[in-house]
Design an enzyme around this catalytic site. Structure first.
Site, mmCIF file in Angstrom:
data_model
loop_
_atom_site.group_PDB
_atom_site.id
_atom_site.type_symbol
_atom_site.label_atom_id
_atom_site.label_comp_id
_atom_site.label_asym_id
_atom_site.label_seq_id
_atom_site.Cartn_x
_atom_site.Cartn_y
_atom_site.Cartn_z
ATOM 1 N N LYS A 278 0.830 -1.195 0.000
ATOM 2 C CA LYS A 278 0.000 0.000 0.000
ATOM 3 C C LYS A 278 0.874 1.258 0.000
ATOM 4 O O LYS A 278 2.047 1.214 0.366
ATOM 5 C CB LYS A 278 -0.895 0.028 1.249
ATOM 6 C CG LYS A 278 -1.970 -1.030 1.286
ATOM 7 C CD LYS A 278 -2.765 -0.918 2.575
ATOM 8 C CE LYS A 278 -3.843 -1.978 2.664
ATOM 9 N NZ LYS A 278 -4.940 -1.746 1.708
ATOM 10 N N ARG A 352 -10.524 -11.480 1.402
ATOM 11 C CA ARG A 352 -11.342 -12.554 0.827
ATOM 12 C C ARG A 352 -10.625 -13.897 0.876
ATOM 13 O O ARG A 352 -11.280 -14.942 0.883
ATOM 14 C CB ARG A 352 -11.731 -12.174 -0.603
ATOM 15 C CG ARG A 352 -10.573 -12.049 -1.567
ATOM 16 C CD ARG A 352 -10.908 -11.187 -2.772
ATOM 17 N NE ARG A 352 -10.963 -9.777 -2.441
ATOM 18 C CZ ARG A 352 -11.308 -8.817 -3.293
ATOM 19 N NH1 ARG A 352 -11.625 -9.115 -4.542
ATOM 20 N NH2 ARG A 352 -11.344 -7.555 -2.909
#
Length: 499
Positions: A278, A352
């Site tokens: 990130k 996920r």
């Protein structure tokens, strides 16, 4: 914080501060009108000279009352003189408690449960007082050596008539449990990643299991998860020195053989993005990537505290996502617990990957419904902002129940489609599916990915990426969606009681 209820007549009341309301037409609430009478019109005179406009979200502190056993009054604006909506009522409560908190008043008596609020009774209105006041009086102090502007409010009393005492007592109990749950979720979220690790989360859950009856807690360690074939889940923690944990909280408040409600929470205690690193700006807020897991722990605490007549299983999938020589790489192919293979196109779509194996694991409980919650996609923040959480699911009845609970709890949801056409975006040339679907419809394709592992039960997914925490000067966890979850569970409990 000490919350209580009493029915002492206003003329006999002794208190540090009394909360009453005033509308834009300067009409006072019933208790405000009675107090004005006792003060020979002093409050009306203040309003008439323009000290307050009665607007919603406005509050006036009156510091001196002559010849009264009530020391101070907070006059809260209620807006136009109509029946308040639930959200307007909560706005008025928030203005009241902010005024009390900022004035460092230690105790107060609130009369606002007497206000007419569309569709809601004394039980709901009392509960909201506790929830809103508890939220405003939360203060994270654990990591400070010196606390500036520490809140001084210690006691809140709700004034109710004798004939509403039973309903209000129920609201008080529910409000306490929910407020305590929200406080726990906020505390866990606000802790830094070097303290709140997967092991720390597991310890917090185990501590609750020792304190609360009918709640048992088990922790699945990495070696056991490996034996179960949780290759997707375990791939995320490979870049971290912190071992992954699957926290299992089992509350047995219902009949022995009744199917449980399964709540699943994403518990990424820090998400650096892995190899798909990130940007550094705002990365500190990735300590909040475990807010879904914190909400599950908090909801189980609240449900057990209220002894709800339900069976509830909480599953918290906890890990860190860090860059390392052994971390997931873009292009890697994983084998999930279900046997389905996943091509990792972005290691920052890791939530996920831990949730899919947890959904598969949930099948062993033979659930009636499964609800997962996760700070899953920045796309949800882009689409919906910070007002509602996103809702997607494979069962209309379950989704409608959650939407109804969101209205009552004022913890808003907005349902997004989960159409088959979106599944095309997850196709991979090398595996059964990719873990991302490209730039389009990011929130929906993330849910489509999870849906592939929820085909055998009724399932709903809450994307709380925009609602689990606030950013900017008031940065901090919100405790959402604990109020929504608890309203859903309370509704389920009421349905059982009505049978």
């Amino acid at each position: 914080m000490d919350y209580s209820i009493e029915s002492t007549p206003l003329e006999k009341l002794q208190c540090d501060c009394l909360i009453v309301g005033i509308y834009e037409n300067l009409q006072l609430s019933p208790s405000g009108a009675l107090l004005d009478q006792l003060l020979k019109g002093a409050i009306s005179q203040l309003a008439a000279r323009g000290d307050t406009k009665g607007k919603l979200n406005e509050a006036l502190l009156i510091n001196w009352l002559p010849d009264m056993t009530i020391n101070r009054v907070v006059l809260v604006g209620l807006g136009k003189q109509d029946s308040l909506t639930g959200k307007q009522y909560r706005t008025a409560l928030a203005a009241a408690i902010k005024t009390i908190r900022d004035a460092q008043i230690k105790s107060a008596v609130c009369t606002l449960a007497e206000l007419p609020v569309a569709q809601y009774d004394w039980r709901w209105k009392t509960r909201q007082i506790i929830e809103v006041f508890g939220d405003a009086l939360y203060q994270f102090k654990q990591c400070k050596s010196v606390v500036e502007n520490e809140f001084k409010t210690e006691q809140i009393t709700v004034l109710v008539p004798d004939d509403q005492m039973t309903a209000s007592q129920k609201g008080l109990a529910e409000g306490r449990a929910i407020a305590d749950g929200v406080t726990l979720a906020k505390y866990l979220g606000d802790l830094p990643g070097n303290i709140c690790t997967p092991s720390f989360l597991a310890e917090q859950a185990q501590s609750l299991g020792k304190k609360l009856s009918k709640l048992s807690v088990d922790i699945l360690e990495e070696d056991y998860m490996q034996a179960l074939g949780m290759g997707s889940f375990l791939s995320v923690s490979r870049g971290s020195r912190q071992p992954a944990k699957l926290i299992i909280m089992n509350y047995q408040g219902g009949e022995k053989n009744s199917k449980p409600i399964v709540l699943i929470g994403k518990g990424l205690t820090f998400d650096a993005g892995g190899i798909s690193l990130k940007q550094s700006l705002g990365m500190d807020e990735m300590k909040y990537d475990m807010c879904g897991g914190a909400s599950v722990i908090a909801a189980l605490q609240a449900a057990a505290s209220l002894q709800l007549p339900l069976n509830i299983v909480g599953l918290v999938a906890s890990s860190e996502n860090m860059p390392d020589g052994d971390a997931n790489k873009p292009g890697d192919i994983l084998t999930s617990m279900s046997g389905k293979t996943i091509e990792v196109l972005n290691t920052d779509a890791e939530g996920r990957l831990i949730l899919c194996d947890t959904l598969t694991y949930a099948q062993r409980f033979e659930p009636e419904v499964v609800i997962d919650m996760a700070t899953l996609t920045g796309a949800c923040l882009v689409a919906l902002g910070r007002v509602p959480s996103g809702l997607l699911g494979n069962d209309d009845s379950l989704c409608n129940d959650l939407l109804a609970a969101s209205e009552t709890s004022c913890d808003s949801l907005w349902r997004l489609p989960l159409w088959e056409e979106y599944q095309e975006l997850l196709k991979s040339n090398f595996a059964d599916m990719a873990n991302i679907g490209g730039k389009d419809a990011g929130t929906i394709t993330a849910a489509c990915f999870l849906a592939k592992f929820a085909e055998n039960f009724r399932w709903a997914h809450l994307d709380i990426a925009g609602t689990a925490w606030r950013t900017g000067p008031n940065k901090g966890a919100t405790g959402r969606p604990v109020p929504l979850l608890m309203q859903y569970l309370l509704n389920r409990s009421s349905t059982l009681a009505a049978r």
